[in-house]
Design a protein around this motif. Structure first.
Motif, PDB file in Angstrom:
ATOM      1  N   ASP A 117      71.093  62.295  38.863  1.00 58.15           N
ATOM      2  CA  ASP A 117      71.101  62.168  37.408  1.00 58.15           C
ATOM      3  C   ASP A 117      69.735  62.408  36.777  1.00 58.15           C
ATOM      4  OD1 ASP A 117      73.794  61.637  37.076  1.00 58.15           O
ATOM      5  OD2 ASP A 117      73.538  59.477  37.324  1.00 58.15           O
ATOM      6  N   GLN A 167      66.430  56.637  32.213  1.00 59.34           N
ATOM      7  CA  GLN A 167      67.459  57.669  32.296  1.00 59.34           C
ATOM      8  C   GLN A 167      68.673  57.005  32.937  1.00 59.34           C
ATOM      9  OE1 GLN A 167      68.370  60.530  31.359  1.00 59.34           O
ATOM     10  NE2 GLN A 167      69.437  61.679  32.927  1.00 59.34           N
ATOM     11  N   VAL A 168      69.811  57.032  32.228  1.00 61.50           N
ATOM     12  CA  VAL A 168      70.997  56.258  32.643  1.00 61.50           C
ATOM     13  C   VAL A 168      70.530  54.846  33.030  1.00 61.50           C
ATOM     14  CG1 VAL A 168      73.169  56.396  33.904  1.00 61.50           C
ATOM     15  CG2 VAL A 168      71.790  58.453  33.667  1.00 61.50           C
ATOM     16  N   ILE A 463      68.801  65.071  23.749  1.00 62.65           N
ATOM     17  CA  ILE A 463      69.743  64.325  24.572  1.00 62.65           C
ATOM     18  C   ILE A 463      70.770  65.312  25.124  1.00 62.65           C
ATOM     19  CG2 ILE A 463      71.415  62.439  24.629  1.00 62.65           C
ATOM     20  CD1 ILE A 463      68.568  61.517  24.030  1.00 62.65           C
ATOM     21  N   GLY A 464      71.195  65.100  26.361  1.00 59.70           N
ATOM     22  CA  GLY A 464      72.185  65.980  26.979  1.00 59.70           C
ATOM     23  C   GLY A 464      71.565  67.287  27.407  1.00 59.70           C
ATOM     24  N   GLN A 470      69.940  61.404  29.395  1.00 58.82           N
ATOM     25  CA  GLN A 470      70.835  60.313  28.974  1.00 58.82           C
ATOM     26  C   GLN A 470      70.068  59.009  29.127  1.00 58.82           C
ATOM     27  OE1 GLN A 470      74.626  60.141  31.035  1.00 58.82           O
ATOM     28  NE2 GLN A 470      75.105  58.115  30.162  1.00 58.82           N
TER      29      GLN A 470
END
Length: 472
Positions: A117, A167-168, A463-464, A470
């Motif tokens: 991720d 991030q996440v 973002i994305g 994320q």
């Protein structure tokens, strides 16, 4: 005709119901790639409206970096890996404890071995330049597998801090991507300086990664500073048994004239830190508890009952100058936390709201450098929320209409309980686009996040997109 008429009425009723639902569903959808600074609506708090966070010109987040030259005083490489259902930094979780001295240049090289991720590092509580803040899609792109990223910043304030992925974050922090950062004063005092980093893995609360009780290497007469760091999603209770103690610092800021405490615990906000100091008794037996059966223990002191009272930080310690006058605020904001039915990115449910709005239709709190900012945070959502403002420390002015009377209660992480209202203030002295969110990180992922943005700052990050930024 009668049957046709009934069908027409049914069809009309269906349209009347589904039409608005379809509209709200459509409005809730978040683009696959977007500029965080362009989401929601600007709230200028009654101040100057020139510029906007996503306006052209002005300052670019990517340029708001720490020193680009000079040999670092502290240089660390952290390699992040996914292994055996958890995340590690240099093969362990928590990650390495980083120590520096106030005024030193810190350089951290983050290497992503195999976390698909992507990752970042946020320096929680350290008021770094914006480009060093480590928020994916706002201040940098996530570091992809096989890539590395270098953070450089001067630690301006002594205190207890920590670092974690942004991030996440609601998954990566829970699974181990975090560690302690301690900034000491240039002149060291004798005694024991002990990090007490609290994290829950698979339902088991730990101190510095160890379950249950661990040894506190201290003997009679020594002064102990226990730096309690709450890396979990909810508040914890901490106290000292066997000796009176003091709350000497909150979120890295010293408490003015702290007094001895006995038979009380202190609440540590999720993401927050408190420094507990005490002198080891003649018996050599004392313990720092952070919940039932989870403690640092010296001299074999057995666990006792949880103290019956709580330290009220609103009145603890003695007043001291703030360095600015909140009565001369140039921006005044409301941050009202609620909960309501609706759609969040097309998903129906009960979601957190800010000023009555669901993400992404939430306020962007706009400020200019030098502004004195007052913000009223009110919570009617049914749950406690640990609110965390990046890049700044704020001071509590009042709680539920009762003015602060003790030491200035400086914080970067603040528990706002259901039914509570806090009035806070800070000086806008660190240009950038800064997350202002709940540090129960799942709450942030479910829409409880806003930003404090300087009117002349823009960000090139999104973002994305192909990078997959994320942050929550």
């Amino acid at each position: 005709m009668r049957k046709s008429f009934k069908i027409a009425i049914a069809a009309g009723a269906t349209v009347a119901i589904l039409g608005p639902l379809g509209y709200f569903w459509q409005q809730s959808l978040v683009p696959s790639t977007y500029d965080m600074a362009s989401m929601g609506y600007p709230d200028y708090g009654g101040g100057q409206q020139a510029g906007h966070a996503h306006a052209t010109g002005g300052l670019d987040v990517a340029a708001l970096k720490g020193p680009s030259t000079g040999d670092p005083d502290v240089a660390v490489t952290l390699t992040a890996r996914a292994e055996k259902g958890k995340y590690t930094l240099n093969g362990a979780t928590p990650g390495p404890e980083i120590r520096a001295v106030k005024g030193q240049l810190v350089q951290v090289t983050l290497v992503n071995d195999n976390i698909q991720d992507g990752i970042t590092l946020h320096w929680h509580g350290v008021d770094v330049p914006n480009a060093e803040d480590g928020v994916a899609g706002v201040t940098q792109d996530a570091v992809r597998p096989g890539q590395s990223y270098v953070y450089r910043f001067v630690v301006q304030d002594a205190g207890t801090y920590w670092y974690h992925s942004h991030q996440v974050s609601h998954e990566q922090v829970r699974l181990g991507l975090f560690g302690a950062l301690v900034v000491a004063e240039p002149v060291f005092s004798e005694g024991i300086d002990q990090v007490v980093q609290v994290h829950t893995y698979d339902g088991r609360r730990t101190i510095n990664g160890a379950v249950g009780e661990s040894a506190l290497a201290a003997h009679a007469g020594q002064v102990v500073r226990a730096r309690v760091i709450n890396t979990d999603a909810g508040p914890l209770r901490a106290w000292v048994s066997g000796a009176p103690y003091r709350v000497s610092a909150i979120d890295g800021r010293p408490v003015s004239s702290p007094t001895d405490i006995s038979d009380k615990y202190v609440t540590v906000t999720a993401g927050g830190r408190v420094d507990l100091t005490f002198t080891m008794p003649a018996s050599g037996a004392a313990r720092v508890d952070v919940g039932t059966g989870v403690a640092l223990v010296a001299g074999g002191l057995a666990a006792g009952p949880e103290p019956p009272g709580v330290v009220d930080l609103l009145s603890y310690g003695t007043p001291a100058p703030l360095g600015f006058d909140p009565a001369k605020a140039t921006r005044n904001f409301d941050y009202r936390i609620g909960r309501r039915a609706g759609f969040l990115d097309g998903k129906p449910g009960l979601w957190w709201s800010i000023n009555g709005h669901l993400f992404p239709d939430v306020p962007m709190f706009m400020v200019s450098t030098g502004d004195i900012v007052r913000m009223t945070i009110a919570n009617s959502s049914g749950e406690v929320h640990p609110m965390h403002l990046h890049g700044h420390h704020a001071v509590v002015l009042s709680r539920n209409g009762v003015a602060a009377t003790g030491s200035p209660w400086w914080f970067d992480s603040l528990d706002v309980g259901d039914g509570e209202t806090y009035e806070i203030a800070f000086v806008a002295d660190n240009p950038g686009i800064w997350v202002d969110h709940c540090h129960n990180l799942k709450h942030a992922a479910d829409g409880l996040l806003a930003h404090v943005a300087y009117t002349n700052v823009s960000t090139p990050f999104r973002i994305g997109g192909s990078v997959g930024n994320q942050p929550e």
